[in-house]
Design a protein around this motif. Structure first.
Motif, PDB file in Angstrom:
ATOM      1  N   LYS A  43       0.929  -1.257   0.047  1.00 61.68           N
ATOM      2  CA  LYS A  43       0.159   0.078  -0.017  1.00 61.68           C
ATOM      3  C   LYS A  43       1.070   1.325  -0.022  1.00 61.68           C
ATOM      4  O   LYS A  43       1.540   1.620   1.063  1.00 61.68           O
ATOM      5  CB  LYS A  43      -0.966   0.006   1.178  1.00 61.68           C
ATOM      6  CG  LYS A  43      -1.894   0.987   1.250  1.00 61.68           C
ATOM      7  CD  LYS A  43      -2.841   0.932   2.222  1.00 61.68           C
ATOM      8  CE  LYS A  43      -4.099   2.057   2.186  1.00 61.68           C
ATOM      9  NZ  LYS A  43      -5.095   2.095   3.153  1.00 61.68           N
ATOM     10  N   ASP A  45      -0.085   4.495  -0.834  1.00 60.89           N
ATOM     11  CA  ASP A  45      -1.007   5.805  -0.531  1.00 60.89           C
ATOM     12  C   ASP A  45      -2.220   5.373   0.041  1.00 60.89           C
ATOM     13  O   ASP A  45      -2.567   4.021   0.137  1.00 60.89           O
ATOM     14  CB  ASP A  45      -0.819   6.525  -1.790  1.00 60.89           C
ATOM     15  CG  ASP A  45      -1.166   7.935  -1.307  1.00 60.89           C
ATOM     16  OD1 ASP A  45      -0.945   8.378   0.058  1.00 60.89           O
ATOM     17  OD2 ASP A  45      -1.705   8.730  -2.189  1.00 60.89           O
ATOM     18  N   GLU A  46      -2.910   6.376   0.434  1.00 59.35           N
ATOM     19  CA  GLU A  46      -4.261   6.031   0.903  1.00 59.35           C
ATOM     20  C   GLU A  46      -5.089   5.515  -0.183  1.00 59.35           C
ATOM     21  O   GLU A  46      -5.888   4.320   0.151  1.00 59.35           O
ATOM     22  CB  GLU A  46      -4.993   7.343   1.321  1.00 59.35           C
ATOM     23  CG  GLU A  46      -6.325   7.425   1.588  1.00 59.35           C
ATOM     24  CD  GLU A  46      -6.804   7.191   2.915  1.00 59.35           C
ATOM     25  OE1 GLU A  46      -7.579   6.962   3.493  1.00 59.35           O
ATOM     26  OE2 GLU A  46      -5.868   7.842   3.652  1.00 59.35           O
ATOM     27  N   ASN A  47      -5.018   5.554  -1.470  1.00 51.73           N
ATOM     28  CA  ASN A  47      -5.825   4.945  -2.319  1.00 51.73           C
ATOM     29  C   ASN A  47      -4.830   4.232  -3.675  1.00 51.73           C
ATOM     30  O   ASN A  47      -5.395   4.139  -4.583  1.00 51.73           O
ATOM     31  CB  ASN A  47      -6.778   5.910  -3.070  1.00 51.73           C
ATOM     32  CG  ASN A  47      -7.833   6.313  -2.109  1.00 51.73           C
ATOM     33  OD1 ASN A  47      -8.414   5.330  -1.673  1.00 51.73           O
ATOM     34  ND2 ASN A  47      -8.172   7.532  -1.901  1.00 51.73           N
TER      35      ASN A  47
END
Length: 162
Positions: A43, A45-47
């Motif tokens: 992951k 980043d956030e999205n």
């Protein structure tokens, strides 16, 4: 080993076909599942996500990446290994160059944005793009002496009453 039959749930649900098939896949042990090639899921980043697959020995032309039916499919097939080994005698062949197909089930609104190979690792970048209509939005609460007015563009606003 325990197996579960989700067939009775299909009779009382409508529109959850993807969820039901995902449960079936999760509960079924696939005999053909193996650890080749090794991979990481990060992951970033956030999205944003990244899938890194070890593809040592494969060229970019021998690799294939496709999006189909909510899945990311990474496959590779070595081009004519027999022709290159005709003049080479291996004493030990430890670098695997067998064909593979790796499938990753993606969540809704996740799509691949790009891929690159670097030092024998294939990196596939993914991003989750939630449509504006599905993003959370704040609804204001009308206080005393204020009426709620609905406009044609579906926005809720406050209007002073006198």
């Amino acid at each position: 080993m325990r197996t579960y039959d989700f067939a009775p749930l299909y009779r009382s649900t409508v529109g959850f076909d993807r969820l039901a098939s995902m449960l079936d896949r999760a509960m079924t042990v696939d005999v053909n599942t193996n650890g080749y090639p090794p991979y990481n899921i990060e992951k970033t980043d956030e999205n944003a996500y990244r899938i890194s697959v070890a593809v040592a020995g494969f060229t970019d032309d021998e690799l294939s990446i496709e999006m189909r039916d909510g899945q990311l499919v990474i496959s590779a097939k070595k081009a004519d290994a027999e022709s290159e080994s005709a003049d080479v005698t291996y004493l030990h062949r430890g670098i695997a160059s067998r064909a593979f197909e790796k499938r990753f089930h993606l969540a809704d609104h996740v799509r691949a944005t790009g891929a690159k190979t670097e030092n024998g690792i294939l990196h596939v970048d993914l991003v989750r793009e939630v449509p504006e209509a599905l993003k959370p939005r704040r609804i204001e609460i009308a206080g005393p002496g204020k009426a709620i007015e609905a406009k044609a563009d579906k926005k809720v606003t406050k209007k002073e009453t006198a």
